[in-house]
Design a protein around this motif. Structure first.
Motif, PDB file in Angstrom:
ATOM      1  N   GLU A 193     -39.521 -25.617  38.031  1.00 41.15           N
ATOM      2  CA  GLU A 193     -40.689 -26.325  38.592  1.00 41.15           C
ATOM      3  C   GLU A 193     -41.238 -25.574  39.804  1.00 41.15           C
ATOM      4  N   HIS A 235     -41.689 -30.512  32.242  1.00 44.63           N
ATOM      5  CA  HIS A 235     -40.438 -29.788  32.005  1.00 44.63           C
ATOM      6  C   HIS A 235     -39.832 -30.003  30.627  1.00 44.63           C
ATOM      7  N   GLU A 292     -64.124 -18.676  33.693  1.00 45.10           N
ATOM      8  CA  GLU A 292     -63.758 -20.081  33.841  1.00 45.10           C
ATOM      9  C   GLU A 292     -64.030 -20.573  35.262  1.00 45.10           C
ATOM     10  N   ARG A 307     -43.587 -17.697  27.939  1.00 44.63           N
ATOM     11  CA  ARG A 307     -43.975 -17.916  29.330  1.00 44.63           C
ATOM     12  C   ARG A 307     -44.247 -16.621  30.089  1.00 44.63           C
ATOM     13  N   GLN A 308     -43.871 -15.508  29.482  1.00 43.87           N
ATOM     14  CA  GLN A 308     -44.237 -14.238  30.122  1.00 43.87           C
ATOM     15  C   GLN A 308     -45.663 -13.827  29.756  1.00 43.87           C
ATOM     16  N   TYR A 309     -46.202 -14.493  28.753  1.00 45.03           N
ATOM     17  CA  TYR A 309     -47.597 -14.248  28.400  1.00 45.03           C
ATOM     18  C   TYR A 309     -48.448 -15.274  29.126  1.00 45.03           C
ATOM     19  N   ASP A 310     -49.553 -14.815  29.685  1.00 44.93           N
ATOM     20  CA  ASP A 310     -50.474 -15.784  30.255  1.00 44.93           C
ATOM     21  C   ASP A 310     -51.223 -16.419  29.089  1.00 44.93           C
ATOM     22  N   HIS A 311     -50.683 -17.568  28.610  1.00 44.47           N
ATOM     23  CA  HIS A 311     -51.320 -18.159  27.430  1.00 44.47           C
ATOM     24  C   HIS A 311     -52.429 -19.136  27.812  1.00 44.47           C
ATOM     25  N   GLU A 312     -52.751 -19.219  29.119  1.00 42.58           N
ATOM     26  CA  GLU A 312     -53.803 -20.150  29.536  1.00 42.58           C
ATOM     27  C   GLU A 312     -54.994 -19.475  30.206  1.00 42.58           C
ATOM     28  N   VAL A 313     -54.954 -18.155  30.352  1.00 40.62           N
ATOM     29  CA  VAL A 313     -56.087 -17.483  30.999  1.00 40.62           C
ATOM     30  C   VAL A 313     -57.348 -17.741  30.173  1.00 40.62           C
ATOM     31  N   ALA A 363     -49.629 -18.793  36.628  1.00 43.44           N
ATOM     32  CA  ALA A 363     -49.437 -17.647  35.733  1.00 43.44           C
ATOM     33  C   ALA A 363     -49.398 -16.402  36.604  1.00 43.44           C
ATOM     34  N   ASN A 379     -51.889  -9.607  29.286  1.00 44.98           N
ATOM     35  CA  ASN A 379     -52.163 -10.286  30.549  1.00 44.98           C
ATOM     36  C   ASN A 379     -53.230  -9.542  31.352  1.00 44.98           C
ATOM     37  N   PHE A 387     -55.828  -9.090  37.328  1.00 45.19           N
ATOM     38  CA  PHE A 387     -54.963  -7.965  37.703  1.00 45.19           C
ATOM     39  C   PHE A 387     -55.868  -6.867  38.248  1.00 45.19           C
ATOM     40  N   ARG A 417     -58.482 -23.753  35.680  1.00 45.95           N
ATOM     41  CA  ARG A 417     -58.012 -23.954  34.304  1.00 45.95           C
ATOM     42  C   ARG A 417     -57.737 -25.435  34.018  1.00 45.95           C
ATOM     43  N   LYS A 454     -51.470 -25.850  23.248  1.00 44.20           N
ATOM     44  CA  LYS A 454     -50.731 -24.711  23.797  1.00 44.20           C
ATOM     45  C   LYS A 454     -49.523 -24.374  22.929  1.00 44.20           C
ATOM     46  N   CYS A 463     -45.711 -18.268  33.170  1.00 45.43           N
ATOM     47  CA  CYS A 463     -46.891 -19.067  32.842  1.00 45.43           C
ATOM     48  C   CYS A 463     -46.416 -20.463  32.488  1.00 45.43           C
ATOM     49  N   TRP A 478     -38.751 -18.009  26.533  1.00 48.35           N
ATOM     50  CA  TRP A 478     -38.503 -16.811  27.360  1.00 48.35           C
ATOM     51  C   TRP A 478     -39.608 -15.777  27.130  1.00 48.35           C
ATOM     52  N   PHE A 522     -42.879 -12.622  34.804  1.00 49.01           N
ATOM     53  CA  PHE A 522     -44.157 -13.321  34.830  1.00 49.01           C
ATOM     54  C   PHE A 522     -43.885 -14.746  34.361  1.00 49.01           C
TER      55      PHE A 522
END
Lengths: 800, 259, 154
Positions: free
Chosen positions: B199, A486, B19, A465-471, B161, A208, B58, B227, A478, B130, A462, B128
């Protein structure tokens, strides 16, 4: 010589004393190797310095040289067809690499020679991909170990050619079971849950902070990895083709950039070739600082585009010793060790030279650019220091405060390691079909939920979602996918559309993987063919062209000195060759991590062998990629491919304690079917596609349904099988080469025409009622399950 | 006509800058990524731009707390000119780490005061997060106070994120920004109604995802509009005009405002 | 002088690290711990004044809205006392402490030019039925990796 440097008496030692010396100093050199060192120094009529001895140990380490895979192997095989013996003088070159050479793909730019494999992206750019392992450090310090694992592989991408820009990370882990009793954890080891959480946090915090999305991966749990987890980290990057190669010239200066050198990770390279025990060397642990690496990334790409250097490589295992040594292999190099910036005082010259402190890169800089490049790094607070120059004497010369502390020929260092010869054996074990497995509707409905909530099938959200997979904004397929925000299911592969780097491009890069150690417990050949097929299948599912794919191998095995373990490795390597040739998919890079064993109370535990296959390819038109969730009610559902009675190593077999045949791959059929599927998807006939893997058809169709918030009605009698199979077997068999496909009614004819000649069947429809109905008139069974319930099973708590 | 120039401030650990640059460029602006050291060395440089953007990432590793070190650095070394920029009415945007920085230096919600009166703290989940979220666009008589959110539908989705995105302010401040309609986005469900985790990814006060100053030119938000400039970037590939994502409109608004 | 600055949440705010730690403690089978309070601690070794230490604590190390700080100072580490029912975790010397490097930079940004050495640590204070055995288990099982960190309990 210098007081900081010791002369090591070696020339007078006998065999036992040589072994003792190697052990005492964690050199991890065998007797044959120690004798070779002795021979060299006897000829030089002097004893080595500690710097020299350490340098040889690093350069000759399993980690740096891959002695096992490139050494001599005498392989003996016993099957029902009789005995067979085969000799390899370099397993890697005679299997994996051989396939790549024979395939000779024009779009391969740089394979098996640099820090990563590079293939064509478009006319101007290439894409680079590398996957590394960082197992031993992660067992001891999960957070630091995995963080430096990802940090290291990112540097591989920065260090390929003249440096690529990282676009995505991947990570694959094998852990012990999270519900292991605390009393069962060996003393001095961390609980598997703590290891898992620490490893995930390490990858998260490093990835991240680097601003690189972690987009693809896998997690496999098995008690065999309790004491020795596997941590695979991968990075993909983009590089201009005219920056894809490096060249060092005599007279160039050696520049070290980034982090300072400390005692971190001393002996990391040699350490990775020893078994873990309670007293494992603690200084082998490295701590990473992602922000230092981020600064290096930002600045070095600027320097690259200004042509301010001629070569670069990263400091990984073996530290400066390996990095500088590699760059200077063809020229010779002279380094002044006292110039290397240190974190703190008190390091001895040999420690400076082999320290594995993180976030360091080494550059070869033309003297005319000396000031320009220093200024550029300084502008963004990046430390850069010249420490020596490349010569033309083909020697490694190290000095400390003006005094010579090492003086060896490059030829001895790089080509002097004696080739070991190891025996390998493999004995065939018969895989028998299990007796017909029958169950009632109620039991089957229950089994479906059990399979979905199995630790090796259930949701990884779990972690993901802790990884920023969209930066970077480029992750267009994805890791978690769904019709709404959801609801989600697991994606087969990730697609990166590098529009911020390559303006106006429609091209994209696909990343996927295949891994199944469960199969390898029975047969490593089939584990390998299945892993390769799975990685390709996954990529095809999102719309990749199988003819434009390349793969990477990462072997994690036990102790190769044990013939049966080495035998299973030879089988896997042979399978790599067969698949690569048959599919015409080249391997472009790879890595092996051996000696994954752990000794406690005198007993040695070996890990279940694991081969990770990572696939990467270029997609022509990103608009034509598709996702796995069902899209709308009233569409047709097809099962493409043949379902066989292959429950061996399946999730269902594990849950029920069954045996059976491990899934096979029919290379010829598979290759053609993949191509046909690609044609159907790229022609726009397919709404959704998902492959059948762990958990079989039942798991895959459930995932498509709940990710799409739609129901489905399936007539299981229409599923094509090779022989008669029970409903249970149809649902949970893990046969390869199968896709579940959603088609709009108006595309029916076109789709079926595209797949003409292959095994497929229209087996059902998508429904607005949110239930999954599976019927078999033949078995007189009808299973009806609410989508929400299936989803709930799948989204069980993982580690939280 | 002269091209509109946007500056994207970056430092060690900035990582959503490319981006963001693309987003401004696709809306017709010129965008430059400039290192903080360069701006400190040349203090008036910042005033030569039309739009100021602080991207996500960061900064300095988010060591101590997210955005803390960079917010101090900007305030101590460039504070006067950043305040001048904000009060001049030119558009400023802080996204994710950028929002944390604007809030912690006090440029939001009250640039006149330029003191920290709100913060972004740890997500309630302690993780975190995302994920894509739904956002309700706050409007009064059909219009938004914030110049960055004109023409944005009542409910849009954007990805978040972050690990520290929980908006917190004391009661008085909260009341004031609500009364002055300075809340720009709130986390919500598909229909725009109140929602809960996941959400609402962080447990913010009043579900606040983004705020602006009273003038509407300074905008800070946790979600990432940069993004979602193409429909292709949405999980279900939704968007407008067939190809664009709603994030693009946010950047377009700033450029249209200056025209 | 050595200043130790501990950061804690103001009344009315809770740190999610603290609440999640309780469930992790239950997860490793330690019973009877009712609540925990997590505090980051910064140890600053420098010739700065008390006033400067306060500026560092208020302007840099704590959040004005949600956090407050406390400062203790002593001449040498041996004077230090550990709070009751608490665990402190610090990096062993020689282990890279990345946050401390950032803190050193940020102190300079505040205009404080004195030479400073910084170490970062973690402090946890527990309520409920605690004893040495339990605290040791929590420390070794969850909070500290003794390979790179040392912990102190009281």
């Amino acid at each position: 010589m210098n007081s900081n440097v010791n002369i090591v008496e070696i020339n007078s030692l006998n065999d036992n004393q040589l072994i003792e010396l190697s052990k005492k100093n964690t050199l991890s050199l065998s007797l044959v190797e120690m004798k070779e060192v002795q021979k060299y120094f006897k000829a030089a009529k002097r004893n080595p310095t500690d710097v020299e001895l350490e340098t040889v140990a690093q350069t000759w380490s399993e980690h740096c040289k891959h002695k096992t895979l490139t050494g001599n192997i005498e392989y003996a095989e016993e099957t029902s067809k009789g005995k067979k013996v085969k000799k390899y003088s370099n397993l890697l070159k005679e299997t994996i690499f051989k396939a790549t050479v024979e395939l000779n793909k024009k779009w391969c730019i740089s394979v098996f020679k640099d820090n990563a494999g590079v293939i064509d992206f478009d006319s101007k750019n290439g894409v680079a991909f590398k996957v590394e392992t960082h197992n031993h450090p992660s067992a001891l310090e999960p957070y630091g170990g995995s963080a430096t694992g990802i940090g290291g592989v990112i540097r591989d991408i920065l260090g390929v050619g003249l440096g690529a820009k990282p676009l995505a990370n991947t990570d694959v882990f094998c852990f012990g079971l999270p519900d292991t009793k605390y009393s069962e954890v060996p003393e001095g080891m961390h609980h598997p849950k703590r290891i898992a959480k620490g490893v995930v946090s390490g990858v998260r915090d490093y990835g991240n902070r680097m601003g690189i999305p972690t987009v693809n991966g896998a997690v496999f749990f098995d008690k065999g990895y309790m004491a020795n987890p596997l941590v695979y980290c991968g990075t993909m990057g983009i590089i201009p083709k005219n920056k894809a190669f490096k060249e060092v010239k005599s007279g160039d200066l050696v520049l070290v950039v980034g982090g300072r050198t400390g005692r971190d990770g001393i002996h990391g390279a040699t350490f990775s070739s020893v078994e873990l025990d309670k007293e494992s060397d603690v200084s082998a642990v490295q701590i990473g600082n992602p922000i230092v690496e981020k600064k290096v990334l930002d600045t070095m790409l600027k320097a690259r585009d200004l042509n301010l250097y001629r070569a670069v490589t990263d400091c990984g295992a073996g530290g400066l010793s390996s990095a500088v040594g590699e760059l200077g292999e063809k020229t010779g190099v002279e380094v002044q060790l006292e110039k290397v910036p240190l974190k703190y005082k008190g390091l001895k010259p040999w420690e400076i030279w082999i320290s594995e402190a993180q976030e360091r890169m080494v550059f070869a800089v033309q003297p005319k650019n000396k000031h320009k490049i220093l200024k550029l790094f300084k502008q963004e607070n990046v430390e850069a220091t010249f420490i020596g120059k490349f010569t033309n004497d083909n020697k490694l010369t190290l000095t400390y405060n003006g005094k010579k502390v090492a003086d060896m020929s490059m030829e001895f260092l790089h080509d002097g390691v004696p080739k070991p010869t190891r025996p390998a054996v493999w004995k065939e074990t018969k895989q028998l079909k299990q007796k017909p497995v029958k169950a009632s509707a109620k039991v089957l409905a229950d089994d479906m939920k059990k399979v979905l909530s199995d630790i090796n099938v259930c949701s990884r959200d779990w972690i993901i979602r802790q990884y920023d997979h969209e930066v970077q904004g480029q992750t267009v397929v994805k890791p978690l996918l769904g019709n709404s925000i959801h609801n989600f299911g697991p994606s087969d592969a990730a697609v990166i559309w590098p529009y911020t780097v390559v303006k106006n491009t429609k091209k994209a890069v696909v990343l996927s993987n295949g891994l199944n150690p469960e199969y390898g417990k029975i047969d490593t050949y089939k584990m390998t063919t299945s892993a390769i097929e799975e990685s390709v299948r996954n990529a095809v599912c999102v719309g990749a062209n199988p003819e434009m794919l390349s793969v990477l191998d990462n072997f994690c095995w036990g102790n190769p000195n044990k013939p049966e373990i080495l035998g299973s490795l030879v089988r896997a390597a042979q399978a790599c060759y067969d698949m690569s040739k048959g599919f015409e998919i080249p391997f472009i890079s790879g890595k092996d991590s051996l000696y994954n064993e752990y000794t406690i109370d005198g007993r040695t535990y070996s890990i279940p062998p694991a081969l990770l296959i990572s696939a990467m390819g270029v997609i022509e038109d990103v608009d034509k990629t598709i996702t796995m969730n069902f899209k709308s009610a009233g569409n047709y559902i097809y099962l493409v491919g043949l379902t066989k009675n292959e429950l061996g190593g399946s999730v269902y077999a594990k849950i029920k304690g069954l045996k059976g045949i491990v899934p096979d791959v029919d290379i010829k059929v598979s290759r053609k079917l993949m191509k046909a599927m690609y044609d159907a998807i790229s022609s726009g006939f397919v709404e959704a596609c998902h492959d059948c893997s762990e958990g079989g058809f039942a798991a895959a169709v459930s995932e498509m349904a709940f990710a799409g918030e739609l129901g489905a009605k399936i007539n299981a009698d229409l599923i094509k099988t090779d022989f008669q199979m029970t409903l249970t077997e149809k649902l949970f068999s893990e046969s390869n080469t199968r896709f579940i496909v959603e088609i709009m009614p108006e595309n029916k004819e076109k789709f079926e025409k595209t797949l003409k000649g292959f095994v497929f069947a229209q087996i059902g429809t998508t429904e607005s009622e949110q239930s999954l109905v599976i019927e078999s008139k033949k078995s007189k069974i009808s299973i009806k399950t609410k989508i929400k319930d299936l989803q709930k099973s799948w989204q069980r708590q993982l580690l939280g | 006509m002269k091209k509109i120039k946007a500056i994207i401030i970056r430092t060690a650990g900035t990582n959503c800058d490319y981006e963001l640059k693309s987003a401004f460029e696709m809306c017709g602006a010129e965008a430059e990524r400039i290192h903080i050291n360069e701006l400190i060395a040349n203090k008036n440089k910042i005033l030569s731009y039309d739009i100021l953007a602080v991207p996500g990432g960061f900064s300095y590793g988010d060591d101590i707390a997210s955005g803390k070190i960079l917010s101090n650095e900007i305030k101590n070394k460039l504070g006067d000119n950043v305040k001048k920029f904000a009060l001049s009415g030119k558009p400023i945007i802080g996204i994710c780490n950028g929002f944390q920085i604007l809030a912690k230096m006090g440029l939001l919600p009250k640039p006149e005061k330029f003191e920290q009166i709100s913060t972004l703290s740890y997500n309630d989940s302690n993780k975190f997060e995302c994920r894509w979220v739904y956002l309700k666009t706050e409007k009064k008589q059909g219009d938004t106070k914030c110049i960055w959110t004109k023409e944005i539908p009542d409910v849009i989705s954007l990805p978040v994120a972050h690990g520290e995105g929980k908006f917190i302010a004391d009661e008085k401040v909260l009341k004031e920004i609500e009364e002055k309609s300075q809340v720009v986005f709130r986390y919500c469900d598909k229909d725009g109604s109140k929602t809960q985790y996941p959400e609402d990814p962080n447990g913010s006060m009043n579900a606040i995802a983004g705020i602006c100053n009273d003038k509407g030119n300074v905008f800070g938000l946790m979600p990432h509009p940069e993004r979602y400039v193409y429909a292709l970037q949405h999980p279900a590939r939704e968007g407008y005009d067939g190809v664009y994502g709603w994030g693009k409109q946010i950047f377009q608004n700033a450029i249209d405002f200056l025209k | 002088m050595i200043f130790e600055i501990a950061i804690k949440m103001k009344k009315g705010f809770s740190n999610p690290h603290s609440t999640h730690l309780i469930s992790d403690i239950k997860g490793i089978g330690v019973k009877g711990i009712k609540s925990s309070e997590y505090m980051p601690v910064y140890r600053i070794d420098s010739d700065i004044t008390k006033k400067q230490a306060e500026i560092i604590a208020s302007e840099l190390l704590s959040d004005k809205i949600t956090e407050e700080f406390s400062i203790v100072s002593y001449n040498s580490l041996s004077d230090k006392k550990i709070e009751k029912n608490s665990i402190e975790v610090w990096f062993k010397s020689g282990v890279t402490d990345t946050v401390s490097e950032s803190v050193v930079k940020a102190i300079k940004d505040l205009g404080i030019e004195n030479e400073v050495k910084v170490k970062t640590g973690h402090k946890y204070i527990f309520k409920g039925e605690t004893d040495d055995k339990k605290l040791t288990k929590i420390a070794t099982g969850l909070l500290a990796n003794t390979l790179i960190q040392e912990y102190k309990i009281k």
